[in-house]
Write a protein that holds these residues in place. Structure first.
Motif, short mmCIF file in Angstrom:
data_model
loop_
_atom_site.label_atom_id
_atom_site.label_comp_id
_atom_site.label_asym_id
_atom_site.label_seq_id
_atom_site.Cartn_x
_atom_site.Cartn_y
_atom_site.Cartn_z
N HIS A 1 12.10 43.55 -65.31
CA HIS A 1 10.90 44.40 -65.29
C HIS A 1 10.89 45.20 -63.99
O HIS A 1 11.08 44.65 -62.91
N CYS B 1 6.99 38.57 -73.02
CA CYS B 1 6.12 37.97 -72.01
C CYS B 1 4.75 38.65 -71.94
O CYS B 1 3.84 38.14 -71.29
N CYS C 1 7.91 43.57 -74.12
CA CYS C 1 8.63 42.32 -73.82
C CYS C 1 7.79 41.16 -74.36
O CYS C 1 6.55 41.23 -74.37
N CYS D 1 11.76 38.19 -66.05
CA CYS D 1 10.68 37.27 -66.43
C CYS D 1 11.34 36.06 -67.09
O CYS D 1 12.56 35.94 -67.09
ZN LIG Z 1 9.10 40.08 -69.81
#
Ligand SMILES: [Zn+2]
Length: 447
Positions: free
Chosen positions: A269, A326, A324, A262
């Protein structure tokens, strides 16, 4: 007309940000179903589960998969073509199969990976998800510069088309032709191997094209080698192109869309809705907790043509299931290298990727390298060959000593020798994928 909101960072928000508890509940349901499907339909699994004294009904929790036997590349080779064209691991009749990819066969007989229509469509939807995650949008122009012939990375271009991007099916074109395409059509995203991304940028400069100014590439997706996960290598390619580099991971045994970085570039991922990940000790096969380095073992949760139950991938790494930044909840895999490429010097596990990281961080060298692994006095040793930059005034001896000390500091064991070549002196700049390790050992050190 594409109606998807291009500002939404997720391709499938519900799936990608699903709480882990729910994700694992879904994994368990799929695991029960696929293990039963494999047992009922693939002759190999019926035989091996019976021999091990396990039944699909024994699965009550994800950890129950540990009761089942492992398979590996040899299992695939030994069973393909046995009993039927697709072999004993295949769980559907051939008329349900719409596509097969095959591995390169670099370590033996090529192995086939069959897909039903549903398997293939889910593979491409996952691919769209990774492209979206890496920032591709319908207004991008995309060049797919990966081999289309037989390899599982070829069809990934369909995932970009399904997302709505304008796709150029480049394949493994000669560099001159690819540069012509980059200059003429001004694509914004390209996918190739990390070594070729570097070489293509260098060739562009030699041809009077500045990749930063004369081309429009904003993102480079790399796969097939580890460079995209080595910070120094990724940074070198990014500086050369003025573009962001994303690492990507596919497996010919499963599909070409297993995992991707990402925007935080901290591991890849993995599609946990398709793949159940275990990590096992490379010597003993003992199960390791998340975060510990070992061989990655994958169970495919949704692929029906040829389910893989506890497939030892040969890749060494670990999985990080912590959240994460993100917002995605699917775990991130960190890969150190192939088990086959790892060598042991003075009881230290050495990966070519560790050596690459050191060489790429040093000033005054080109970043090209060649590793030789050999025996001396019945002991495994390694030597490293590098290139000195043409404007580096230091002596070869000084450069060799600097490289040797840096390797000792990072890896723990010094190379037996560092050979210094002039710029361009190493024959490692091949098209698309480079050979950078030569194993000269006569004994079989395979783990
Ligand atoms: Zn991520």
């Amino acid at each position: 007309m594409n109606t998807r909101d291009i500002n939404n960072k997720f391709w499938n928000e519900e799936l990608e940000t699903m709480p882990r508890e729910e994700l694992e509940k879904n994994q368990l349901e799929d695991l029960k179903e696929i293990v039963k499907f494999a047992y009922d339909n693939a002759p190999y699994y019926k035989r091996s589960f019976d021999e091990a004294g396990v039944k699909p009904e024994d699965i009550h929790a994800l950890a129950d998969i540990q009761k089942f036997p492992f398979i590996n590349k040899t299992t695939q080779r030994d069973t393909q073509g046995v009993g039927s064209f697709l072999g004993e691991l295949c769980a559907v009749p051939e008329e349900d199969v719409v596509f097969i990819s095959t591995s390169s066969g670099s370590t033996g007989v090529p192995t086939m990976s069959p897909f039903t229509k549903k398997d293939f469509d889910e593979f491409q939807d996952t691919e769209s998800r990774w492209f979206w995650q890496m920032g591709m949008r319908p207004n991008d122009r995309y060049v797919h510069a990966l081999n289309f012939s037989l390899y599982v990375g070829g069809p990934d271009v369909i995932g970009a088309q399904n997302l709505g991007a304008l796709c150029i099916w480049g394949g493994t074109l000669p560099s001159e032709r690819l540069l012509f395409i980059l200059k003429t059509y001004q694509p914004t995203i390209i996918w190739t191997s990390p070594s070729y991304a570097w070489q293509l940028g260098e060739k562009a400069k030699k041809a009077g094209i500045d990749p930063k100014k004369d081309l429009s590439i904003k993102k480079i997706i790399v796969a097939g080698e580890l460079g995209g996960s080595i910070d120094a290598t990724r940074k070198a390619i990014e500086d050369l192109w003025g573009a962001e580099v994303y690492d990507f991971y596919g497996l010919s045994d499963i599909f070409g869309a297993c995992a991707a970085q990402c925007e935080y570039h901290d591991g890849l991922h993995i599609a946990e809705n398709h793949i159940l990940v275990e990590t096992v000790d490379i010597h003993t096969g003992e199960i390791l907790p998340p975060g510990e380095v070992g061989e990655l073992v994958f169970t495919t949760l949704r692929k029906h043509a040829r389910p893989l139950i506890r497939f030892k991938t040969g890749d060494i790494g670990y999985i990080d299931n912590t959240p994460c930044k993100c917002g995605r909840t699917h775990g991130r895999i960190h890969i150190s290298g192939r088990k086959d490429d790892m060598f042991i010097v003075s009881a230290v596990n050495v990966f070519p990727s560790d050596i690459e990281a050191v060489i790429r961080e040093l000033d005054g060298v080109t970043g090209e390298y060649l590793i030789r692994v050999f025996e001396k006095d019945f002991t495994c040793k390694y030597s490293v060959e590098i290139e000195k930059n043409s404007d580096n005034p230091a002596s070869d001896d000084f450069v060799a000593e600097t490289v040797s000390a840096a390797l000792k500091a990072r890896i723990g064991v010094k190379p037996y020798k560092v050979v210094v070549h002039p710029d361009g002196g190493l024959d490692t700049r091949s098209e698309h994928k480079s050979k950078r390790i030569i194993d000269e050992r006569k004994l079989d050190y395979t783990i």
